[in-house]
Design a protein around this motif. Sequence first.
Motif, PDB file in Angstrom:
ATOM      1  N   GLY A   1       2.717  -0.560   0.735  1.00  0.00           N
ATOM      2  CA  GLY A   1       3.502   0.390  -0.073  1.00  0.00           C
ATOM      3  C   GLY A   1       4.090  -0.290  -1.289  1.00  0.00           C
ATOM      4  O   GLY A   1       3.386  -0.961  -2.068  1.00  0.00           O
TER       5      GLY A   1
ATOM      6  N   LYS B   1       7.386   6.177  -5.930  1.00  0.00           N
ATOM      7  CA  LYS B   1       8.814   6.554  -5.952  1.00  0.00           C
ATOM      8  C   LYS B   1       8.957   8.056  -6.144  1.00  0.00           C
ATOM      9  O   LYS B   1       9.735   8.705  -5.449  1.00  0.00           O
ATOM     10  CB  LYS B   1       9.567   5.842  -7.091  1.00  0.00           C
ATOM     11  CG  LYS B   1       9.959   4.414  -6.868  1.00  0.00           C
ATOM     12  CD  LYS B   1      10.987   4.143  -5.820  1.00  0.00           C
ATOM     13  CE  LYS B   1      10.411   3.908  -4.476  1.00  0.00           C
ATOM     14  NZ  LYS B   1       9.671   2.719  -4.180  1.00  0.00           N
TER      15      LYS B   1
ATOM     16  N   GLN C   1      10.279  -5.988   2.651  1.00  0.00           N
ATOM     17  CA  GLN C   1      11.729  -5.814   2.716  1.00  0.00           C
ATOM     18  C   GLN C   1      12.193  -6.038   4.149  1.00  0.00           C
ATOM     19  O   GLN C   1      13.010  -6.911   4.420  1.00  0.00           O
ATOM     20  CB  GLN C   1      12.075  -4.393   2.229  1.00  0.00           C
ATOM     21  CG  GLN C   1      13.553  -4.104   2.060  1.00  0.00           C
ATOM     22  CD  GLN C   1      14.326  -3.912   3.351  1.00  0.00           C
ATOM     23  OE1 GLN C   1      15.359  -4.592   3.570  1.00  0.00           O
ATOM     24  NE2 GLN C   1      13.869  -3.063   4.229  1.00  0.00           N
TER      25      GLN C   1
ATOM     26  N   VAL D   1      15.161   5.191   2.354  1.00  0.00           N
ATOM     27  CA  VAL D   1      13.746   4.995   2.697  1.00  0.00           C
ATOM     28  C   VAL D   1      12.982   4.433   1.497  1.00  0.00           C
ATOM     29  O   VAL D   1      12.150   3.535   1.636  1.00  0.00           O
ATOM     30  CB  VAL D   1      13.141   6.325   3.207  1.00  0.00           C
ATOM     31  CG1 VAL D   1      11.633   6.260   3.240  1.00  0.00           C
ATOM     32  CG2 VAL D   1      13.690   6.637   4.598  1.00  0.00           C
TER      33      VAL D   1
ATOM     34  N   SER E   1      12.203   2.141  -1.346  1.00  0.00           N
ATOM     35  CA  SER E   1      12.606   0.779  -1.674  1.00  0.00           C
ATOM     36  C   SER E   1      12.862   0.665  -3.177  1.00  0.00           C
ATOM     37  O   SER E   1      12.011   1.032  -3.994  1.00  0.00           O
ATOM     38  CB  SER E   1      11.489  -0.178  -1.251  1.00  0.00           C
ATOM     39  OG  SER E   1      11.901  -1.490  -1.460  1.00  0.00           O
TER      40      SER E   1
ATOM     41  N   VAL F   1       8.270   0.821   9.034  1.00  0.00           N
ATOM     42  CA  VAL F   1       7.084   1.428   9.632  1.00  0.00           C
ATOM     43  C   VAL F   1       6.528   0.489  10.699  1.00  0.00           C
ATOM     44  O   VAL F   1       5.645  -0.328  10.442  1.00  0.00           O
ATOM     45  CB  VAL F   1       6.038   1.764   8.546  1.00  0.00           C
ATOM     46  CG1 VAL F   1       4.907   2.589   9.137  1.00  0.00           C
ATOM     47  CG2 VAL F   1       6.701   2.529   7.422  1.00  0.00           C
TER      48      VAL F   1
HETATM   49  C1  F6R Z   1       8.331   2.973  -0.558  1.00  0.00           C
HETATM   50  C2  F6R Z   1       8.587   2.113   0.567  1.00  0.00           C
HETATM   51  C3  F6R Z   1       7.451   1.711   1.440  1.00  0.00           C
HETATM   52  C4  F6R Z   1       7.635   0.253   1.869  1.00  0.00           C
HETATM   53  C5  F6R Z   1       6.534  -0.141   2.878  1.00  0.00           C
HETATM   54  C6  F6R Z   1       6.658  -1.592   3.280  1.00  0.00           C
HETATM   55  O1  F6R Z   1       9.486   3.152  -1.315  1.00  0.00           O
HETATM   56  O2  F6R Z   1       9.703   1.725   0.809  1.00  0.00           O
HETATM   57  O3  F6R Z   1       6.243   1.903   0.806  1.00  0.00           O
HETATM   58  O4  F6R Z   1       7.565  -0.560   0.751  1.00  0.00           O
HETATM   59  O5  F6R Z   1       6.628   0.672   4.008  1.00  0.00           O
HETATM   60  O6  F6R Z   1       7.890  -1.864   3.874  1.00  0.00           O
HETATM   61  P1  F6R Z   1       8.426  -3.338   3.982  1.00  0.00           P
HETATM   62  O7  F6R Z   1       8.710  -3.825   2.613  1.00  0.00           O
HETATM   63  O8  F6R Z   1       9.660  -3.222   4.816  1.00  0.00           O
HETATM   64  O9  F6R Z   1       7.347  -4.133   4.644  1.00  0.00           O
END
Ligand code: F6R
Length: 608
Positions: free
Chosen positions: A312, A490, A359, A409, A411, A605
């Motif tokens: 993502g 976004k 993240q 949600v 990022s 996720v």
């Molecule tokens: C979009 C968003 C998702 C995350 C993706 C990865 O705004 O937040 O696309 O970037 O699910 O999540 P992380 O960075 O936690 O591995």
Amino acid sequence: MCGIVGYLGDTEAAPVIFESLKRLEYRGYDSYGFATLKNKEFFIKKGEGKISDASIQNLSRGLPGFMGVGHSRWATHGKVSAENSHPHTDCNGDFLVVHNGIIENYQELRKELKVKGHRFRSDTDTEIIPHLIEEYSELGFEDAVKKAVSRLKGRYAIVTLSRESDKIIGVRRGSPLIVGVKNNVKDSSKGSGKGLSKKRKEYFLASDIPAFLKHTSNVMYLDDEEMVVIDRTGRGIKFYSMENGKEIEKRIVNIGWDPGQAEKNGFEHFMLKEIMEQKDTIRMAINQNMEDIERISKDIKNAFGTFFTGCGTAGNVCLAGEYIFSKVAGKHINFIVSSEFPNYHHFMTDKTLLIAISQSGETADLLEAIEAAKKKHVRIISLVNVMGSSLDRKSDHSFLINAGPEKAVASTKAATSQLALVTLLAYACAGKLDEGRRLLIETASKVNDMINPRYEKHIRGLAEKIHSKENMYIIGRSLNYPMALESAIKIQEVSYIHAQGFAGGELKHGPLALIDKGTPCIALVANDEVKNDIISNAVEIKSRGGYIIGVAPENNEVFDYWIKVPDVGNASPIVNIIPIQILAYHLAILRGHDPDYPKNLAKSVTVK
Ligand code: F6R
């Protein structure tokens, strides 16, 4: 996906669990459930919808006791309903379980248990767990849990209670579960905890730290294949390996987050608060040990193949990293989206380096990529926000991006922090670390000046003009092509407008056919070598009737609406994405959606 919590302490458990669960709601928000245990009796309440829409008074009423569990659900198996929400119990109501993740072999286990006479009440994969514990209950609670878990396939974390025992047990296998420990409880709450020593500890179990950050920032991390047993009687905590049953020593770590960071602090939504925090977070991201930056950048330079992986938004940062390393350091790094990594890694060796960006550090697809890479003895470097997350713990070296808890949600601040750190590494790889630091410090200060109420109002003005449109397109070239893709994510995820990002040069190969009179099209522009080309692409769109929104350091006659961004050279992806985050937020608000809880999505996720 799904948030689980557990509590054992000296205050009434229900309000603590309710508050903790509200803080985990970003992980899943279609239904919820609670259970407490008192005098060998379970008290259970469940409901559909968001927990924050429920009243704490109503929920806490009739839930007595000082230990309990809670769950906020993001449905995977079985529709959204009270029956399918957790906790789930066995046939006699002796054991209950809350669960995050997926039990892959639940169908065969369910068949087996049904043949043995177990009665199921829900369509979930979770419900087989309390029935399995029941099946092995003669072994005693702890051993029954161990035996039950040994039958499960998949990635999950569970928290379980037994009516007959004063213990709360958690198991982690592939999904996050963290223990919070609060020392020196000063006083027990009104009417409770009579006779308890003042030094007794309170324990919290949760899928993520913000759940209990209000109470403590002292944590104990469970690794995969580990079980924690917290005993109310002796107020002790023990960790065991699920592989060999042996007890494991654990340290208490202070994660250094302040409770206020996980609150809205006067903002209506976490998303806007987190966008505004970028005034500080970019500077915090580059606040790293420069020796580590130099050392890892040398490893990147010398590796026999370096790859980025992420999902993502983090994936879009990886793609931007590809461009930044190419341009700044003349270094070829490929990006492999994590969900595809297991299908595209066969050529990797122990000389390969993998840079994983995330993240949460808990994304299932990313963790699978790491596992596949580790089987090939690939070295793992991570850029991650959550200290102690699975990614952090599985990496050979991790850089924490220091963005603080990100709860919306979508990022936002984590993405720009990741971009800043990738840019710093690229400059270090080029032997220009000081130049990179100067650029990023200047960028952080320009972001600080840029994000102000007047700026937000200007972008809100644009949102008011275009919020009723159903399609939007975003173009960028070079470093800003990945940001066109990120802009689309976004806008899609919070406003539900169909948005697509393209490389400017690709328009004439198909997407131009989508442009009608008044279609909003955003051009991400920087003062770089592709500026004239992207402006030409905007002109091509305009001549087909498109409404051109320019995000650029300077105005241009082709723009119908101009959003000014500072000129920060190779750091332009950082400043160009921020106005789009603000735009997405206001589009969501104007279309009547809650930007913090987009439909069908969850923050972390943890399922494939
Ligand atoms: C979009 C968003 C998702 C995350 C993706 C990865 O705004 O937040 O696309 O970037 O699910 O999540 P992380 O960075 O936690 O591995």
